[in-house]
Structures are given as structure tokens and as C-alpha cells.
Enzyme design. Structure first.
Site, short mmCIF file in Angstrom:
data_model
loop_
_atom_site.label_atom_id
_atom_site.label_comp_id
_atom_site.label_asym_id
_atom_site.label_seq_id
_atom_site.Cartn_x
_atom_site.Cartn_y
_atom_site.Cartn_z
N LYS A 194 18.76 -72.12 31.34
CA LYS A 194 17.61 -71.24 31.17
C LYS A 194 16.66 -71.49 32.32
O LYS A 194 16.16 -72.60 32.51
CB LYS A 194 16.92 -71.51 29.84
CG LYS A 194 15.68 -70.65 29.65
CD LYS A 194 15.10 -70.78 28.27
CE LYS A 194 13.87 -69.92 28.14
NZ LYS A 194 13.25 -70.03 26.82
N LYS A 247 20.45 -67.56 31.00
CA LYS A 247 19.29 -66.69 30.83
C LYS A 247 18.34 -66.83 32.00
O LYS A 247 18.06 -67.98 32.36
CB LYS A 247 18.58 -67.10 29.53
CG LYS A 247 17.30 -66.38 29.26
CD LYS A 247 16.68 -66.93 28.02
CE LYS A 247 15.36 -66.23 27.82
NZ LYS A 247 14.60 -66.80 26.77
C1 PBG Z 1 11.02 -69.07 23.90
C2 PBG Z 1 11.81 -67.94 24.46
C3 PBG Z 1 11.51 -67.12 25.56
C4 PBG Z 1 12.48 -66.12 25.59
C5 PBG Z 1 13.36 -66.38 24.54
N1 PBG Z 1 12.94 -67.50 23.87
C6 PBG Z 1 10.37 -67.13 26.50
C7 PBG Z 1 10.08 -68.31 27.33
O1 PBG Z 1 10.84 -69.29 27.38
O2 PBG Z 1 9.03 -68.31 27.96
C8 PBG Z 1 12.53 -64.99 26.57
C9 PBG Z 1 13.26 -63.75 26.11
C10 PBG Z 1 13.01 -62.52 26.91
O3 PBG Z 1 12.29 -62.50 27.93
O4 PBG Z 1 13.55 -61.48 26.51
N2 PBG Z 1 11.16 -70.28 24.49
#
Ligand code: PBG
Length: 320
Positions: A194, A247
Site C-alpha cells: 500500500k 494499492k
Molecule cells: C484506510 C484506507 C484508505 C483507503 C482504504 N482504506 C485511505 C488511506 O489509507 O489514507 C483508500 C481507498 C481509496 O482511496 O479508495 N487506511
């Protein structure tokens, strides 16, 4: 010329015979945003067509998606500021509106696969995925809260737990907490690679969950790095992850391919909020043919190696 590749493109019938990649509605996990209360429905400004839904609307939405062949949903809570604190205590409160709604969703639709996020940001007054002290994100102290959060979600009947927090050791920690409490059947889809991405902006608008100070670069990965994803994936596999996720998706197709080539676990990709917003914005201006770029985008993610795609396009694609 002995070889004329155009022969295999000469008609729609031939083209479909040689088509290498196919999208199915059962490839998708549809992210949904839950509002407290039952009757509200509020569009996310930066994500046209995506709504924050009260429970009644959410139940109807899931029902209509199931009819279209979408079988999996990732439910995120919209938490108002008054429920947030530094320890993110409502993240593991089984009487919280989110947890009650999760139970209700699983009661209504036992056949659906319901996934939830494990990270503190929606419940934290600091807006970070972990516990903040003196400007630092504490790793091991955060694990304890993540374990409680995952357990509270498992108690609601959730099928897949999605740790999105990027703390070290969290997959193993959560696996142990789940197993010790008899939830050996609950799956873990780890947000393995991520990245600290600006493409999460619209999601943070939807949940009102942006960090109050600093950024997430000490825990989310540097967009410049590819090989580091292998370190994360090795750990997640050792710690018992059932699925590995990359991601965002589009700017990281190489990372999807890398994990696909190196691991036997199913690979998921999260086609995030900003990626959705880009296509919507261009389509609203009349600059792109939305249906075609949506299909092409989803195809590219699958072709790169994703077995599963988390995407806000899921319902629109299924309707096509
Ligand atoms: C929470 C989380 C996030 C997303 C999914 N779970 C945001 C982040 O980490 O700041 C992003 C999903 C998206 O942008 O569609 N940690």
C-alpha cells in the site's frame, strides 16, 4: 509475409476467440460507505455516482448488486468527529453503529462476502492509521488496537478482514488474535503493498478521515519502490495472509505483475477513489467515453495479474 497478426483481429468472432483476459462481475469487490442512521443518502462530491448510505439504503444497494452478480462488498464507516478519540476506541466497540450495521448486513445476506478495513484512521482524532504520540506513529502499541478491531469485526460475522494500516507485524498479530478466539475461518486480505498515494484524496473526503497533521509516509510505501513490495509480501505470506493486495492499482500495475509472478496467493488490486474520480471528471467534461475507459481500465488491472479488483466502478460495470 508468413505471419500476419491482423488475421486474428479480422472479425468480432475471431477477436473473441483469441481474447486473453476476461472480466467477470464475480471478480469485483464493491466498496461502500456507511452513514449512521438509516435513511440518509449523500453523494461524495469528489466521487460522482458514489453515495454515503444509511443502513436501509445500504441493504437495498447490496441486494441490487447481488442480483447483478457482485458477491463481495467492503464496508467503510463514516464516523462523525464526536465519536473520534486518540485511541480510536470506537474501532472495537461492538455497540457502535457500524458494528450493529455489519451484523444486520450479514443476517440479511449471509451469502455475500463482506469485508472490512482494519486501520484506525476513520476513528482516530489524529486521522492516522496508528496511535500517534509526539508526532510519531507507534507500531507495537497500534497492533493491540488493530487486534481488538479485527476481533470486533469478526464477532459481527465478517468474512474477510482487510488490514490497511501498514504497521509491521499486523497480519500475524491479527491472525493470532482471531485464531485464539475461535475465528479460524475468518480470512485476511492484507493491504500488502500500500503506497503513500495522493490518489486516496476523494476517499478521505468521503470518510472525513484525512490526517490532521503530517502524512502517512512513515508507514505507507514510497511510490518509487518496487522491490520493497517483495519484503512486505514475504512477511504477509509467512504471517498467514489469504490474499495479497496492491494499492492503488493503475499507477502500480508493475507491482501487481511482480506479486502475481512471485506468489501463489490470490492477488487483489484496489482501484482507488482518485482513479475513479479521474475518469468521472473527464467524462463529465465530455473528454472521454466513460464506459469504454472504465472497461479498459479494469481490463488493464486484470491483465497485469489481479485476480480480484476492489473498484467503485463495480456496479456500473455490472450494469453494462
Ligand atoms: C484506510 C484506507 C484508505 C483507503 C482504504 N482504506 C485511505 C488511506 O489509507 O489514507 C483508500 C481507498 C481509496 O482511496 O479508495 N487506511
Amino acid at each position: 509475409m508468413d505471419i500476419r497478426p491482423r488475421r486474428n483481429r479480422k472479425s468480432s468472432a475471431i477477436r473473441s476467440l483469441v481474447e486473453e483476459t476476461h472480466l467477470k462481475t464475480s471478480d469485483f469487490i464493491f466498496p461502500l460507505f456507511l452513514l449512521e442512521g438509516s435513511n440518509d443518502r449523500v453523494e461524495v462530491e469528489s466521487m460522482p455516482g458514489i453515495y454515503r448510505l444509511g443502513l436501509d439504503h445500504m441493504l437495498k444497494e447490496i441486494e441490487s448488486c447481488l442480483k447483478l452478480g457482485i458477491k463481495a462488498f467492503d464496508v467503510f464507516p463514516v464516523v462523525s468527529e464526536s465519536y473520534k478519540d486518540q485511541e480510536a476506541t470506537n474501532s472495537y466497540n461492538t455497540d457502535f453503529f457500524y458494528h450493529k450495521a455489519l451484523k444486520r448486513i450479514k443476517e440479511e445476506f449471509p451469502e455475500a462476502a463482506i469485508m472490512t478495513d482494519v486501520a484506525l484512521d476513520p476513528y482516530s482524532s489524529d486521522g492516522h492509521d496508528g496511535i500517534v504520540k509526539d508526532g510519531k506513529i507507534l507500531n507495537d502499541e497500534t497492533l493491540e488496537v488493530l487486534g481488538k478491531q479485527a476481533l470486533s469485526q469478526a464477532r459481527c460475522g465478517i468474512d474477510i478482514i482487510g488490514p490497511s494500516d501498514m504497521m509491521d507485524g499486523r497480519v500475524g498479530y491479527i491472525r493470532e488474535v482471531l485464531d485464539d478466539n475461535g475465528f479460524t475461518e475468518v480470512s485476511i486480505m492484507s493491504y500488502t503493498a500500500k503506497y503513500a498515494s495522493a490518489f486516496y484524496g476523494p476517499f478521505r473526503d468521503a470518510l472525513d478521515s484525512a490526517p490532521k497533521s503530517g502524512d502517512k509516509k512513515t508507514y505507507q510505501m514510497n511510490p518509487a519502490n518496487q522491490r520493497e513490495a517483495l519484503i512486505e509480501a514475504d512477511l504477509d505470506v509467512d504471517e498467514g495472509a489469504d490474499f495479497l493486495m496492491v494499492k492503488p492499482a493503475l499507477a502500480y500495475l508493475d507491482v501487481i505483475k511482480l506479486l502475481k509472478d512471485n506468489y501463489a496467493q490470490p492477488i487483489a488490486a484496489y482501484n482507488v477513489s482518485g482513479e475513479y474520480a479521474m475518469l468521472k471528471a473527464a467524462a463529465e467534461k465530455g473528454w472521454l467515453d466513460y464506459d469504454r475507459v472504465m472497461a479498459e481500465t479494469l481490463l488493464s488491472i486484470k491483465r497485469a495479474g489481479a485476480d480480484i479488483i476492489l473498484t467503485y466502478h463495480a456496479k456500473e460495470f455490472a450494469q453494462l
